[in-house]
Design an enzyme around this catalytic site. Structure first.
Site, short mmCIF file in Angstrom:
data_model
loop_
_atom_site.label_atom_id
_atom_site.label_comp_id
_atom_site.label_asym_id
_atom_site.label_seq_id
_atom_site.Cartn_x
_atom_site.Cartn_y
_atom_site.Cartn_z
N ARG A 159 -22.77 2.69 -30.23
CA ARG A 159 -22.68 1.76 -29.10
C ARG A 159 -23.80 0.72 -29.11
O ARG A 159 -23.57 -0.46 -28.92
CB ARG A 159 -22.74 2.52 -27.78
CG ARG A 159 -21.57 3.41 -27.51
CD ARG A 159 -21.73 4.05 -26.14
NE ARG A 159 -20.79 5.14 -25.96
CZ ARG A 159 -21.05 6.39 -26.31
NH1 ARG A 159 -22.21 6.73 -26.82
NH2 ARG A 159 -20.13 7.32 -26.13
N ALA A 242 -34.96 2.89 -32.15
CA ALA A 242 -34.21 4.15 -32.25
C ALA A 242 -35.13 5.33 -31.95
O ALA A 242 -35.27 5.73 -30.79
CB ALA A 242 -33.58 4.26 -33.63
N ARG A 243 -35.75 5.87 -32.97
CA ARG A 243 -36.73 6.94 -32.81
C ARG A 243 -37.84 6.72 -33.82
O ARG A 243 -37.60 6.27 -34.95
CB ARG A 243 -36.08 8.31 -33.05
CG ARG A 243 -35.31 8.86 -31.87
CD ARG A 243 -36.25 9.26 -30.73
NE ARG A 243 -35.54 9.81 -29.59
CZ ARG A 243 -35.17 9.11 -28.51
NH1 ARG A 243 -35.40 7.82 -28.43
NH2 ARG A 243 -34.57 9.71 -27.51
N GLU A 272 -45.62 9.56 -30.59
CA GLU A 272 -45.81 8.97 -29.25
C GLU A 272 -46.56 9.91 -28.33
O GLU A 272 -46.31 11.12 -28.38
CB GLU A 272 -44.43 8.65 -28.62
CG GLU A 272 -43.73 7.56 -29.35
CD GLU A 272 -42.34 7.26 -28.76
OE1 GLU A 272 -42.04 7.67 -27.62
OE2 GLU A 272 -41.56 6.62 -29.47
N HIS A 290 -42.07 2.33 -25.76
CA HIS A 290 -40.76 3.00 -25.58
C HIS A 290 -40.08 2.53 -24.29
O HIS A 290 -39.82 3.33 -23.39
CB HIS A 290 -40.94 4.52 -25.58
CG HIS A 290 -39.69 5.26 -25.96
ND1 HIS A 290 -39.69 6.44 -26.67
CD2 HIS A 290 -38.37 4.99 -25.73
CE1 HIS A 290 -38.45 6.87 -26.85
NE2 HIS A 290 -37.62 6.00 -26.29
C1 DGY Z 1 -33.05 7.53 -24.92
O1 DGY Z 1 -32.25 7.49 -24.00
O2 DGY Z 1 -32.80 8.07 -26.00
C2 DGY Z 1 -34.39 6.90 -24.69
O3 DGY Z 1 -35.01 6.62 -25.89
C3 DGY Z 1 -35.26 7.82 -23.86
O4 DGY Z 1 -35.19 9.09 -24.36
#
Ligand code: DGY
Length: 324
Positions: A159, A242-243, A272, A290
């Protein structure tokens, strides 16, 4: 719900959502808004019927081995749930839900923000102006990189990746490449105006901007590594909403220092809230703490989605966002 289930909310949530939680459940809120820590999480799993955690709560197999265990539901505030060992939760009879859809636009907006900021040296320019260093307009001052018409490579075409593609294509006339383990039907790709790459390597080689939109953890851990940075054109930028673990942060620092890539826009980091010192020293790196989903509208919608899932769960229904 005949009796009110007990829920523990691990961080402060928007007021309207906490209010709804207080009405529906026997709720314990975290006034201090400090992470509960591993022991606090284990205790919470033993006390509550449901835990409402966030990305700052590592619910790994060890934490989920908590004894005694009372919780039957983990209602995660967030779409990404790589901080939760979903298999271990399932093995302990705990249902896990997340909050998809409601944060798609906010996160794609922020990815575009970072892309523009990195390309147009917006962070650097803002620091320059605030510091009183600006001596006036001149033709060679802080020249950045044009965004319009360039090629954007999207890793992870879910998405948020699609929402990013839409913004970049319609707003900035960009050519859109994407990589996903499950490519979309070519007819749909044609309608969306995107082109599939067979591999991440192909995508990074062909892109002026690479934007990450895949889940963290598992096989995506350090997907962007030294080898892939070396494959990127020297003028290219990396954008990560993303991460943090999708990027090898040490390798990113080296690639930036060696001039293998032009810059980066980062909203997420490997450890983080710690950020590698070397990144902080680089003017061609734009960093945010973030903030992907951090609009009031979105954070309220995320909280409401957790509550809706929990209400369904305690009414004996399958929550709409059950992930395991
Ligand atoms: C998510 O919704 O994945 C955001 O990064 C917060 O966790």
């Amino acid at each position: 719900m005949a009796t009110k289930p007990k829920v523990i909310v691990t961080r402060r949530w928007p007021e309207t959502v906490e209010h709804r939680i207080a009405v529906l459940f026997e709720a314990v809120f975290n006034e201090a808004d400090e992470p509960l820590g591993r022991e606090g999480l284990m205790a919470a799993l033993g006390e509550a019927d449901a835990l409402f955690p966030t990305v700052t709560d590592p619910l790994d197999a060890e934490v989920l081995a908590a004894e005694p265990l009372k919780a039957k539901l983990i209602g995660n505030f967030g779409v990404g749930f790589n901080h939760i060992d979903a298999k271990a939760a399932k093995a302990r009879g705990i249902t896990v839900t997340n909050t998809p859809e409601v944060l798609t636009d906010a996160t794609a907006d922020l990815a575009m923000t970072l892309l523009l900021m990195a390309a147009r040296r917006a962070g650097e320019g803002e620091r320059h102006a605030r510091a009183g260093e600006w001596t006036g307009w001149r033709p060679t001052h802080m020249m950045g990189t044009q965004v319009t018409g360039k090629t954007l490579g999207i890793v992870g075409f879910g998405r948020i990746g699609r929402a990013m593609a839409e913004r970049a294509r319609q707003g900035f006339k960009m050519r859109i490449l994407y990589y996903d383990r499950f490519p979309v039907d070519p007819e749909i790709a044609a309608v969306l105006g995107v082109e599939a790459c067979a591999t991440v390597d192909e995508l990074v080689e062909k892109s002026d901007f690479v934007s990450l939109h895949c889940p963290g953890g598992g096989e995506n851990t350090r997907l962007m590594n030294a080898e892939r940075f070396a494959r990127m054109p020297r003028h290219a930028f990396l954008i990560n909403t993303a991460r943090g673990d999708v990027v090898d942060e040490a390798a990113l620092v080296e690639a930036l220092q060696a001039g293998e890539i032009a810059g980066a826009g980062l909203d997420v980091f490997e450890a983080e809230p710690k950020i590698t010192e070397a990144l902080k020293a680089m003017d061609n790196v734009v960093m945010l703490p973030h903030l992907g989903s951090a609009t009031t509208e979105t954070r309220v919608a995320m909280g409401m989605r957790v509550v809706d899932n929990a209400v369904a769960f305690f009414e004996g229904k399958t929550p709409q966002d059950k992930v395991s």
